[in-house]
Motif scaffolding. Structure first.
Motif, PDB file in Angstrom:
ATOM      1  N   ALA A 182      -2.737  -1.948   7.170  1.00 26.49           N
ATOM      2  CA  ALA A 182      -3.841  -2.457   6.364  1.00 26.49           C
ATOM      3  C   ALA A 182      -5.145  -2.212   7.106  1.00 26.49           C
ATOM      4  CB  ALA A 182      -3.662  -3.954   6.121  1.00 26.49           C
ATOM      5  N   GLY A 183      -6.224  -2.227   6.374  1.00 22.13           N
ATOM      6  CA  GLY A 183      -7.532  -2.128   7.020  1.00 22.13           C
ATOM      7  C   GLY A 183      -8.452  -1.192   6.284  1.00 22.13           C
ATOM      8  N   GLY A 188       0.810  -1.224   0.000  1.00 24.46           N
ATOM      9  CA  GLY A 188       0.000   0.000   0.000  1.00 24.46           C
ATOM     10  C   GLY A 188       0.836   1.263   0.000  1.00 24.46           C
ATOM     11  N   THR A 189       0.153   2.396  -0.051  1.00 25.76           N
ATOM     12  CA  THR A 189       0.836   3.700  -0.093  1.00 25.76           C
ATOM     13  C   THR A 189       1.749   3.864   1.122  1.00 25.76           C
ATOM     14  OG1 THR A 189      -1.076   4.621  -1.223  1.00 25.76           O
ATOM     15  CG2 THR A 189       0.470   6.188  -0.265  1.00 25.76           C
ATOM     16  N   THR A 216      -8.739 -10.184   8.134  1.00 24.23           N
ATOM     17  CA  THR A 216     -10.096 -10.426   8.632  1.00 24.23           C
ATOM     18  C   THR A 216     -10.339 -11.918   8.875  1.00 24.23           C
ATOM     19  OG1 THR A 216     -11.117 -10.640   6.445  1.00 24.23           O
ATOM     20  CG2 THR A 216     -10.958  -8.423   7.361  1.00 24.23           C
ATOM     21  N   SER A 259      -3.895   3.909  12.795  1.00 20.51           N
ATOM     22  CA  SER A 259      -5.213   4.548  12.989  1.00 20.51           C
ATOM     23  C   SER A 259      -5.334   5.701  12.004  1.00 20.51           C
ATOM     24  CB  SER A 259      -5.367   4.985  14.449  1.00 20.51           C
ATOM     25  OG  SER A 259      -4.325   5.858  14.820  1.00 20.51           O
TER      26      SER A 259
HETATM   27  N1  LIG Z   1      -3.091   7.100   2.931  1.00 18.98           N
HETATM   28  C1  LIG Z   1      -3.406   7.999   3.843  1.00 18.98           C
HETATM   29  O1  LIG Z   1      -3.347   9.227   3.614  1.00 18.98           O
HETATM   30  C2  LIG Z   1      -3.821   7.543   5.224  1.00 18.98           C
HETATM   31  C3  LIG Z   1      -3.923   8.490   6.251  1.00 18.98           C
HETATM   32  C4  LIG Z   1      -4.294   8.069   7.524  1.00 18.98           C
HETATM   33  C5  LIG Z   1      -4.562   6.717   7.764  1.00 18.98           C
HETATM   34  N2  LIG Z   1      -4.453   5.829   6.748  1.00 18.98           N
HETATM   35  C6  LIG Z   1      -4.724   4.412   7.044  1.00 18.98           C
HETATM   36  O2  LIG Z   1      -3.570   3.655   6.768  1.00 18.98           O
HETATM   37  C7  LIG Z   1      -3.930   2.360   6.316  1.00 18.98           C
HETATM   38  C8  LIG Z   1      -3.216   2.095   4.984  1.00 18.98           C
HETATM   39  O3  LIG Z   1      -3.574   3.136   4.080  1.00 18.98           O
HETATM   40  P1  LIG Z   1      -2.982   3.203   2.592  1.00 18.98           P
HETATM   41  O4  LIG Z   1      -3.402   4.501   2.020  1.00 18.98           O
HETATM   42  O5  LIG Z   1      -1.548   2.830   2.597  1.00 18.98           O
HETATM   43  O6  LIG Z   1      -3.853   2.054   1.922  1.00 18.98           O
HETATM   44  P2  LIG Z   1      -3.668   1.347   0.496  1.00 18.98           P
HETATM   45  O7  LIG Z   1      -2.708   2.074  -0.364  1.00 18.98           O
HETATM   46  O8  LIG Z   1      -5.047   1.089  -0.019  1.00 18.98           O
HETATM   47  O9  LIG Z   1      -3.005  -0.067   0.861  1.00 18.98           O
HETATM   48  C9  LIG Z   1      -3.682  -0.983   1.675  1.00 18.98           C
HETATM   49  C10 LIG Z   1      -2.766  -2.150   1.952  1.00 18.98           C
HETATM   50  O10 LIG Z   1      -3.443  -3.037   2.842  1.00 18.98           O
HETATM   51  C11 LIG Z   1      -3.553  -4.317   2.234  1.00 18.98           C
HETATM   52  N3  LIG Z   1      -4.818  -4.912   2.684  1.00 18.98           N
HETATM   53  C12 LIG Z   1      -6.083  -4.463   2.471  1.00 18.98           C
HETATM   54  N4  LIG Z   1      -6.979  -5.250   3.081  1.00 18.98           N
HETATM   55  C13 LIG Z   1      -6.252  -6.237   3.683  1.00 18.98           C
HETATM   56  C14 LIG Z   1      -6.591  -7.384   4.439  1.00 18.98           C
HETATM   57  N5  LIG Z   1      -7.863  -7.683   4.739  1.00 18.98           N
HETATM   58  N6  LIG Z   1      -5.596  -8.185   4.891  1.00 18.98           N
HETATM   59  C15 LIG Z   1      -4.300  -7.898   4.619  1.00 18.98           C
HETATM   60  N7  LIG Z   1      -3.918  -6.830   3.904  1.00 18.98           N
HETATM   61  C16 LIG Z   1      -4.885  -6.015   3.428  1.00 18.98           C
HETATM   62  C17 LIG Z   1      -3.472  -4.086   0.745  1.00 18.98           C
HETATM   63  O11 LIG Z   1      -3.033  -5.300   0.143  1.00 18.98           O
HETATM   64  P3  LIG Z   1      -3.151  -5.648  -1.421  1.00 18.98           P
HETATM   65  O12 LIG Z   1      -2.626  -4.479  -2.203  1.00 18.98           O
HETATM   66  O13 LIG Z   1      -2.306  -6.867  -1.599  1.00 18.98           O
HETATM   67  O14 LIG Z   1      -4.613  -5.896  -1.691  1.00 18.98           O
HETATM   68  C18 LIG Z   1      -2.430  -2.974   0.709  1.00 18.98           C
HETATM   69  O15 LIG Z   1      -1.133  -3.532   0.888  1.00 18.98           O
HETATM   70  C19 LIG Z   1      -5.460   2.339   6.205  1.00 18.98           C
HETATM   71  O16 LIG Z   1      -6.006   1.758   7.364  1.00 18.98           O
HETATM   72  C20 LIG Z   1      -5.822   3.818   6.176  1.00 18.98           C
HETATM   73  O17 LIG Z   1      -7.096   4.066   6.746  1.00 18.98           O
HETATM   74  C21 LIG Z   1      -4.088   6.199   5.490  1.00 18.98           C
END
Ligand SMILES: NC(=O)c1ccc[n+]([C@@H]2O[C@H](COP(=O)([O-])OP(=O)(O)OC[C@H]3O[C@@H](n4cnc5c(N)ncnc54)[C@H](OP(=O)(O)O)[C@@H]3O)[C@@H](O)[C@H]2O)c1
Length: 199
Positions: A63-64, A10-11, A41, A111
């Motif tokens: 993740a989540g 992920g990002t 999950t 979070s």
């Molecule tokens: N990006 C932001 O600005 C930001 C800010 C605050 C908080 N967050 C939180 O940070 C977390 C990650 O955000 P992100 O932007 O990096 O998300 P993202 O780019 O959508 O990446 C999500 C990652 O989680 C994995 N994933 C999703 N569902 C999963 C599951 N059930 N079991 C195992 N792995 C799973 C995905 O795997 P695959 O690619 O293999 O499917 C991917 O590696 C999230 O909870 C988000 O709410 C993000």
């Protein structure tokens, strides 16, 4: 250290891997695209992951999923998405993962700023993020063998601004590299029961 990153594709996950890889053996896992596959999950899937990778020194969850939607339209089933996925999924990983951590190991969950700075469509996110932070505080006082647990609470990343910016009017996006440093602090430092806010 041997560090397991769940959500590594992920990002945020990619930035965490980049920050830690020069100093640690990083094991990259995620749901569909990771080198190791895991669905947080699903408890059996988490157990299967640890049976493949063995004991580790640090577990990081980036993740989540959550549900975005208006309060006036939301159903309990929709609200449950965030509870089952981002909240209970990460807690599942911590509950099972504690038994696969070496002494002095750490768990770091993710979070987010919406716990304290609500946005429209974000009631599920506010609850889930606050609960993830609370879990790190609550679990920290019980973990044994020197095992620590913290959460990282990022604001919106600059890297995610194009996708999420319209929902975060007036927020100041943060550099992803700074968010990754909070994960480094949790893994390489000695603190426990902390919520690292990168706002
Ligand atoms: N990006 C932001 O600005 C930001 C800010 C605050 C908080 N967050 C939180 O940070 C977390 C990650 O955000 P992100 O932007 O990096 O998300 P993202 O780019 O959508 O990446 C999500 C990652 O989680 C994995 N994933 C999703 N569902 C999963 C599951 N059930 N079991 C195992 N792995 C799973 C995905 O795997 P695959 O690619 O293999 O499917 C991917 O590696 C999230 O909870 C988000 O709410 C993000």
């Amino acid at each position: 250290m041997k560090v397991l990153v769940v959500g590594a594709t992920g990002t945020i996950g990619k930035l965490v891997v980049k920050e830690l890889a020069p100093r640690h053996e990083v094991i990259e896992a995620s749901k569909t695209n990771g080198k190791f596959k895991v669905d947080i999950t699903n408890e059996q899937s988490i157990r299967d992951l640890f049976s493949q990778v063995g004991k580790v020194d640090a577990i990081i969850s980036v993740a989540g999923n959550v549900h975005f939607g208006l309060v006036k339209e939301m159903t309990a089933a929709q609200f449950n998405i965030g509870l089952q996925d981002k909240l209970l999924g990460q807690i599942n990983l911590a509950l099972i993962g504690q038994h696969f951590l070496n002494d002095g190991g750490s768990i770091t969950l993710t979070s987010g700023i919406v716990s304290h700075d609500p946005i429209p469509y974000g009631s599920n996110v506010t609850v889930v993020n606050a609960a993830v932070d609370a879990y790190a505080v609550g679990a920290a006082i019980e973990l044994e063998r020197g095992i620590r647990i913290n959460s990282v609470s990022p604001s919106v990343l600059q890297e995610s601004w194009e996708a999420y910016g319209p929902f975060f009017a007036g927020f100041d996006p943060v550099p992803g590299a700074k968010v990754a440093l909070a994960f480094r602090k949790s893994v390489e430092g000695r603190q426990t029961g902390q919520n690292y806010r990168v706002w």
